[in-house]
Write an enzyme that holds these catalytic residues in place. Structure first.
Site, PDB file in Angstrom:
ATOM      1  CB  CYS A 169      33.942  21.225  41.063  1.00  0.00           C
ATOM      2  SG  CYS A 169      34.279  19.658  41.920  1.00  0.00           S
ATOM      3  CD  GLU A 183      38.594  23.524  35.991  1.00  0.00           C
ATOM      4  OE1 GLU A 183      38.823  23.090  37.128  1.00  0.00           O
ATOM      5  OE2 GLU A 183      37.440  23.677  35.536  1.00  0.00           O
ATOM      6  CG  HIS A 227      37.100  20.089  37.743  1.00  0.00           C
ATOM      7  ND1 HIS A 227      37.383  21.195  38.504  1.00  0.00           N
ATOM      8  CD2 HIS A 227      36.883  19.079  38.624  1.00  0.00           C
ATOM      9  CE1 HIS A 227      37.352  20.879  39.790  1.00  0.00           C
ATOM     10  NE2 HIS A 227      37.047  19.590  39.889  1.00  0.00           N
TER      11      HIS A 227
END
EC number: 4.3.2.10
Length: 204
Positions: free
Chosen positions: A79, A186, A184
């Site tokens: 990011c 994750e 992102h």
């Protein structure tokens, strides 16, 4: 061991949790010296570019990140962390970045809703299609975004993924062992976890 850099501007716990689920050894650190013993580095980030660079500089991370990257250590920016890899950003003024990838960070054009937030699809660039980071990742796979600025790499060969929002923009980059993901991983379910797994294999 992958060092996750803690400079007060990152989504650290989610990244650490994802790596733990993948059984990838990692450590959150606010000590620049820890990067020397790490086998790979993750630079996360949320917030504004200028403030994040100030924090990296004040903590002594900027020079150490560049030193380790120049020695060939795998580095992944996530990011805002991806944006910091570039030379310059125009977010709230003009700010110098780490300069590890040539190009600059610009705002989405007027008329587009910002931030660009939610799930959107990947377009895998032909020149990096066979990279290990793309193993088991397909064109049109969905990943999760939250951002108002995006990267414009100077060199087309540095583009790893693109995504369409009004028009195609660069959503991931790769220059040798230096990588960045605007989305992102994750928070991107199977696809994001696969890419983190692939990064872990590149580190090993």
């Amino acid at each position: 061991m992958i060092a996750i850099i803690d400079y007060g501007a990152g989504n650290l716990k989610n990244v650490q949790h994802a790596l733990n689920l993948l059984n990838i050894e990692c450590k959150v650190t606010d000590q620049p010296g820890d990067l020397q013993s790490a086998t790979g580095i993750i630079l996360p980030g949320v917030g504004a570019f200028g403030e994040a660079m100030n924090r990296l500089n004040e903590a002594g991370f900027s020079d150490e990140i560049k030193s380790q990257a120049n020695q060939g250590k795998p580095l992944l920016g996530i990011c805002l962390g991806m944006q910091l890899l570039f030379q310059k950003s125009y977010e709230h003024g003009e700010h110098e970045g780490l300069g590890l990838i040539e190009g600059e960070i610009v705002r989405f054009e007027h008329g587009l809703k910002v931030p660009h937030m939610g799930w959107n699809q990947l377009i895998i660039s032909a020149q990096n299609k066979e990279s290990l980071i793309n193993r088991d990742v397909q064109d049109d796979d969905y990943v999760y975004f939250v951002h108002s600025y995006f990267a414009q790499p100077k060199n087309e060969e540095d583009i790893l993924h693109a995504t369409d929002y009004g028009k195609p923009f660069t959503s991931a980059v790769k220059r040798n062992h230096i990588m960045g993901m605007q989305y992102h991983p994750e928070k991107s379910a199977r696809v994001g976890m696969q890419m983190l797994k692939n990064f872990g294999e590149m580190v090993r």
